[in-house]
Structures are given as structure tokens and as C-alpha cells.
Write a protein that holds these residues in place. Structure first.
Motif, PDB file in Angstrom:
ATOM      1  N   GLU A  20       0.796  -1.057  -0.175  1.00 26.44           N
ATOM      2  CA  GLU A  20      -0.108  -0.123  -0.059  1.00 26.44           C
ATOM      3  C   GLU A  20       0.739   1.380   0.195  1.00 26.44           C
ATOM      4  O   GLU A  20       0.521   2.130  -0.778  1.00 26.44           O
ATOM      5  CB  GLU A  20      -0.976  -0.030   1.228  1.00 26.44           C
ATOM      6  CG  GLU A  20      -2.105  -1.102   1.015  1.00 26.44           C
ATOM      7  CD  GLU A  20      -2.963  -1.131   2.269  1.00 26.44           C
ATOM      8  OE1 GLU A  20      -2.608  -0.594   3.389  1.00 26.44           O
ATOM      9  OE2 GLU A  20      -4.118  -2.005   2.252  1.00 26.44           O
ATOM     10  N   ARG A  21       2.155   1.133   0.986  1.00 27.24           N
ATOM     11  CA  ARG A  21       3.100   2.396   0.619  1.00 27.24           C
ATOM     12  C   ARG A  21       3.270   2.631  -0.780  1.00 27.24           C
ATOM     13  O   ARG A  21       3.295   3.912  -1.188  1.00 27.24           O
ATOM     14  CB  ARG A  21       4.155   1.961   1.431  1.00 27.24           C
ATOM     15  CG  ARG A  21       3.865   2.330   3.070  1.00 27.24           C
ATOM     16  CD  ARG A  21       5.097   1.657   3.810  1.00 27.24           C
ATOM     17  NE  ARG A  21       4.610   1.384   5.232  1.00 27.24           N
ATOM     18  CZ  ARG A  21       4.159   2.221   6.211  1.00 27.24           C
ATOM     19  NH1 ARG A  21       4.292   3.423   5.933  1.00 27.24           N
ATOM     20  NH2 ARG A  21       3.947   1.592   7.410  1.00 27.24           N
ATOM     21  N   ILE A  22       3.668   1.859  -1.431  1.00 29.65           N
ATOM     22  CA  ILE A  22       4.372   1.912  -2.731  1.00 29.65           C
ATOM     23  C   ILE A  22       2.913   2.301  -3.794  1.00 29.65           C
ATOM     24  O   ILE A  22       3.144   3.164  -4.549  1.00 29.65           O
ATOM     25  CB  ILE A  22       4.838   0.650  -3.465  1.00 29.65           C
ATOM     26  CG1 ILE A  22       5.946  -0.069  -2.666  1.00 29.65           C
ATOM     27  CG2 ILE A  22       5.484   1.112  -4.897  1.00 29.65           C
ATOM     28  CD1 ILE A  22       7.254   0.836  -2.520  1.00 29.65           C
ATOM     29  N   TYR A  23       1.747   1.636  -3.479  1.00 32.26           N
ATOM     30  CA  TYR A  23       0.615   2.003  -4.413  1.00 32.26           C
ATOM     31  C   TYR A  23       0.194   3.528  -4.324  1.00 32.26           C
ATOM     32  O   TYR A  23      -0.087   4.008  -5.220  1.00 32.26           O
ATOM     33  CB  TYR A  23      -0.557   1.034  -3.948  1.00 32.26           C
ATOM     34  CG  TYR A  23      -1.806   1.162  -4.729  1.00 32.26           C
ATOM     35  CD1 TYR A  23      -1.808   0.863  -5.875  1.00 32.26           C
ATOM     36  CD2 TYR A  23      -2.955   1.866  -4.065  1.00 32.26           C
ATOM     37  CE1 TYR A  23      -2.833   1.059  -6.713  1.00 32.26           C
ATOM     38  CE2 TYR A  23      -3.972   1.920  -4.776  1.00 32.26           C
ATOM     39  CZ  TYR A  23      -4.093   1.592  -6.160  1.00 32.26           C
ATOM     40  OH  TYR A  23      -5.116   1.897  -6.904  1.00 32.26           O
ATOM     41  N   ASN A  24       0.337   3.838  -2.814  1.00 31.70           N
ATOM     42  CA  ASN A  24      -0.288   5.297  -2.531  1.00 31.70           C
ATOM     43  C   ASN A  24       0.795   6.268  -3.140  1.00 31.70           C
ATOM     44  O   ASN A  24       0.423   7.228  -3.102  1.00 31.70           O
ATOM     45  CB  ASN A  24      -0.232   5.585  -0.951  1.00 31.70           C
ATOM     46  CG  ASN A  24      -1.463   4.606  -0.401  1.00 31.70           C
ATOM     47  OD1 ASN A  24      -2.192   4.073  -1.110  1.00 31.70           O
ATOM     48  ND2 ASN A  24      -1.381   4.429   0.891  1.00 31.70           N
ATOM     49  N   ALA A  25       1.953   5.865  -3.285  1.00 32.28           N
ATOM     50  CA  ALA A  25       3.117   6.509  -4.000  1.00 32.28           C
ATOM     51  C   ALA A  25       2.530   7.059  -5.642  1.00 32.28           C
ATOM     52  O   ALA A  25       3.472   7.726  -6.292  1.00 32.28           O
ATOM     53  CB  ALA A  25       4.350   6.237  -3.824  1.00 32.28           C
ATOM     54  N   GLY A  26       1.815   6.273  -6.074  1.00 30.13           N
ATOM     55  CA  GLY A  26       1.429   6.326  -7.483  1.00 30.13           C
ATOM     56  C   GLY A  26       1.799   5.148  -8.515  1.00 30.13           C
ATOM     57  O   GLY A  26       1.346   5.230  -9.620  1.00 30.13           O
ATOM     58  N   LEU A  27       2.471   4.513  -7.727  1.00 26.63           N
ATOM     59  CA  LEU A  27       2.865   3.216  -8.721  1.00 26.63           C
ATOM     60  C   LEU A  27       2.000   2.276  -8.938  1.00 26.63           C
ATOM     61  O   LEU A  27       1.050   1.587  -7.993  1.00 26.63           O
ATOM     62  CB  LEU A  27       4.070   2.428  -8.181  1.00 26.63           C
ATOM     63  CG  LEU A  27       5.305   3.442  -8.434  1.00 26.63           C
ATOM     64  CD1 LEU A  27       5.638   4.316  -7.082  1.00 26.63           C
ATOM     65  CD2 LEU A  27       6.680   2.493  -8.765  1.00 26.63           C
ATOM     66  N   LYS A  28       1.546   1.823 -10.355  1.00 24.94           N
ATOM     67  CA  LYS A  28       0.416   0.880 -10.533  1.00 24.94           C
ATOM     68  C   LYS A  28       0.917  -0.351 -11.150  1.00 24.94           C
ATOM     69  O   LYS A  28       0.150  -1.324 -11.275  1.00 24.94           O
ATOM     70  CB  LYS A  28      -0.580   1.669 -11.701  1.00 24.94           C
ATOM     71  CG  LYS A  28      -1.215   2.738 -11.181  1.00 24.94           C
ATOM     72  CD  LYS A  28      -2.333   2.335 -10.436  1.00 24.94           C
ATOM     73  CE  LYS A  28      -3.452   3.654  -9.951  1.00 24.94           C
ATOM     74  NZ  LYS A  28      -2.669   4.476  -9.045  1.00 24.94           N
ATOM     75  N   ARG A  29       2.281  -0.590 -11.827  1.00 23.18           N
ATOM     76  CA  ARG A  29       2.964  -1.776 -12.196  1.00 23.18           C
ATOM     77  C   ARG A  29       3.474  -2.422 -10.835  1.00 23.18           C
ATOM     78  O   ARG A  29       4.736  -2.254 -10.774  1.00 23.18           O
ATOM     79  CB  ARG A  29       3.700  -1.411 -13.339  1.00 23.18           C
ATOM     80  CG  ARG A  29       2.996  -1.121 -14.456  1.00 23.18           C
ATOM     81  CD  ARG A  29       3.825  -1.027 -15.651  1.00 23.18           C
ATOM     82  NE  ARG A  29       4.622   0.290 -15.720  1.00 23.18           N
ATOM     83  CZ  ARG A  29       5.969   0.460 -16.455  1.00 23.18           C
ATOM     84  NH1 ARG A  29       6.285  -0.778 -17.238  1.00 23.18           N
ATOM     85  NH2 ARG A  29       6.761   1.394 -16.607  1.00 23.18           N
TER      86      ARG A  29
END
Ligand code: PEP
Ligand code: MN
Length: 353
Positions: free
Chosen positions: A148-157
């Protein structure tokens, strides 16, 4: 999570997606030689560790930034995508600058929310595929939290790598697979690609084929396998690396079953399994009722809960019976240990009431 389904353009969506390469980049020659062999066998994504987190100081800690130019060379000469491990924002900046195609976060780093948050902050606004290894400890919530931390930074792949979990007593595996954890992750985030790392789970090259097959049977999307042009001479994880030839052989043996195929006979067999599970539940409930009655008896007669002799008798008896029933004695021991532990817990509760 709304994720992009394609991690890297041009890499077939069909299973399994393969990432292969040495544990560590050691020299330009070792990197190029391994990469060319792998490319020749159709591998599209090359891995190599540049910064190596080691359990103890004094081990090979990676060649550092210098190795990134070797990966660039791999891209240029073979056309493969290249991937490496990042553990700090500095690593991220260096990789972005060098045009690395894909990043992964190692198990020791994923275990640390501060470190993952720093990596996420460094990646804000960047569109690059990133794979998160499971944390060293078997904690699914932590694994999802880091994602979630990475996803929340805007990464989708995004994708994850299942590399097994540390345990104190190492037997067959270097890191216990605990398959139920990635399976539960699949249930919670169905569209998240799961890649199995049989090299770090097994810790020995002999185990790579069977672990890979199991991952495919469980519907995993891909495999990341450590492969080295001269495995025995590798500077890290030598015993688990395989030559590109052996990798090709192992991949050729894999049986890829379509998980979505559901036949009549399968649903019939599933019904039988459901019936067995129901019976197991009933019998367990009954056994616990009897155990509680014994607890009451012990309380009234001022006896201790644990009667060690009796417990060992039970274990030995069923381990022996197991063989006749075509059951693994170690498995049966585990089952009875779990049942016994719960009986004891319930009896202790009764005695202390
Ligand atoms: C690796 O991929 O070489 C590595 C260090 O793995 P892990 O983080 O799973 O231990
Ligand atoms: Mn390794």
C-alpha cells in the motif's frame, strides 16, 4: 487496488513470466556471459543484485553503482529488460538514472516500514514496475501494508515475490514456503501478480524444480530464478544457483495447468473433500468436548493438566499408524501436536476457572 496488468510491454502475459540472472553482479564478464546465455534461451527479464544485504558483515555486499553500467550493457547487447534490488532512496535514484527497467525490494527491507516508505517517497511520480518480496517474517498484513505504501506513491505496475519465511530450525528449506500466506494474498488482492522465488525458498538447486512446479500448480504468475554462468564459483548463494542450461531444462519440465478449467469430476471430488472436512470438524469438536470433561475430572482430583507419558504414547502410536495409512508421520505428528496443544489450553482454562 487498481493495478496495471502488464508489468513490462512485450513480455507475454501467459504463465509463467520468467525473471532470471545471478544472485549478484560480480564482474562485467560474469554478468554479460550469463545474460547472453539466458537471452539465447528466450529469457526476457534479467536480474542481478548490485547492493546485497547480508546477514553478517564480511559477506560479499555487492559491487555497487559500478554494476549498473554492466546492466546497461546487458540491455544494449541482448535486448533484455534488467532488474535489480533497491533498499534505499539513493539506490532508487541511481537505478532511475541508469534506466533500470524494473526494481524489487528485498525481504529484509520489506520487513521495515520506514525503509519502504522512504523508497515509496523516492518513487513518487515515477512509472516503473516494482516487485515487493515478502518480509522475512510470516506477516501478511505487513506485506500488504508495504504494498500500500508503494501503491499510495502512485505506482500501478506492482507485483510481489514469494521467497519464503525465515524460521529458527531450518530443515528441508532455507526459507519455509508457508504457501497459505501467498494464497491468502491472492484472495485479498486477486489482480496482483505473484512470482515465486524457488531459489531463496529452497536454498539448494535440487529443490528448484519441485518448488517451481508447486507454484505453478497454485496458479502463481511467474518465477524468479537465480542463474549464473558458473554457479559453484558464485560470490553469493552459490548452492542455489543453476546454469542457464539447467534453468532451460527445469522450465521445459514444468506442467502449466489452466487454473480456470473446472470439470464435472473435479466438482464431484470437491464435494467429497467438503464432506471429509465436515467430518473432521465434527470429530474435532467431539474430541475437545471429551478433553474438557477430562479437565473437569483433573480439577476435581487435583491433578496436573500435563501428563507427559500419555502424550508421548499418543504421538508414537499415531506416527507408527501413519505409515500404514500412507500418511507422512511428520505431518501426523504436527496434526496431533496442534490438537494436543489446544486440548491442554482448554483444560488449563477449566482448571483455573
Ligand atoms: C536476492 O534476491 O538475491 C535476495 C537477497 O533475496 P531476499 O531479499 O529474498 O533474501
Ligand atoms: Mn540471492
Amino acid at each position: 487496488m487498481e493495478l496495471e496488468s502488464i508489468l513490462l510491454p512485450g513480455v507475454e502475459a501467459q504463465r509463467p513470466l520468467i525473471i532470471a540472472g545471478p544472485c549478484s553482479a560480480e564482474t562485467p564478464e560474469q554478468v554479460l556471459d550469463t545474460a547472453k546465455q539466458l537471452a539465447g534461451k528466450g529469457i526476457k527479464i534479467f536480474r542481478a543484485g548490485i547492493w546485497k544485504p547480508r546477514t553478517k558483515p564480511g559477506g560479499f555486499e555487492g559491487v555497487g553503482v559500478e554494476g549498473l553500467s554492466w546492466l546497461k550493457q546487458v540491455k544494449k547487447e541482448t535486448g533484455m529488460y534488467v532488474a535489480t534490488e533497491v533498499a534505499t532512496p539513493q539506490h532508487v535514484y541511481e537505478c532511475l538514472k541508469a534506466g533500470i527497467d524494473m526494481l524489487w525490494v528485498g525481504a529484509r527491507t520489506t520487513a521495515n516500514p520506514f525503509a519502504v516508505q522512504e523508497i515509496a517517497d523516492a518513487l513518487k511520480g515515477v512509472d516503473i514496475p516494482i516487485l515487493l518480496k515478502n518480509p522475512v517474517n510470516p506477516d501478511l498484513e505487513l506485506w500488504i501494508g508495504e504494498l500500500e505504501r508503494i501503491y499510495n506513491a502512485g505506482l500501478k505496475r506492482l507485483g510481489v515475490i514469494h521467497r519464503g519465511f525465515s524460521s529458527y530450525d531450518k530443515k528441508l528449506y532455507r526459507n519455509l514456503p508457508q504457501w497459505h500466506i501467498p494464497i491468502e494474498l491472492r484472495r485479498r488482492i486477486p489482480n496482483l501478480p505473484i512470482i515465486c522465488d524457488p531459489s531463496h525458498i529452497g536454498g539448494k538447486r535440487e529443490l528448484i524444480a519441485s518448488i517451481s512446479q508447486q507454484a505453478m500448480d497454485l496458479g502463481f504468475d511467474g518465477l524468479i530464478v537465480e542463474s549464473h554462468c558458473n554457479p559453484d564459483a558464485a560470490w553469493s548463494d552459490a548452492s542455489q544457483q543453476i546454469t542457464p542450461e539447467v534453468l532451460e531444462y527445469i522450465l521445459g519440465l514444468l506442467v502449466i495447468r489452466n487454473e480456470k478449467q473446472s470439470t464435472e469430476s473435479l466438482s464431484e471430488l470437491r464435494k467429497q473433500i467438503d464432506e471429509c472436512d465436515n467430518s473432521l470438524m465434527e470429530i474435532l469438536a467431539k474430541r475437545m468436548r471429551v478433553a474438557r470433561e477430562i479437565g473437569l475430572f483433573k480439577k476435581e482430583h487435583n491433578m496436573t493438566v500435563l501428563q507427559a507419558g500419555r502424550y508421548n504414547e499418543i504421538l508414537d502410536k499415531y506416527a507408527e499408524q501413519a505409515i500404514q495409512c500412507e500418511l507422512e508421520p511428520e505431518f501426523i505428528k504436527k496434526v496431533f501436536e496442534a490438537i494436543h496443544e489446544e486440548s491442554v489450553r482448554q483444560q488449563v482454562e477449566i482448571i483455573n476457572k
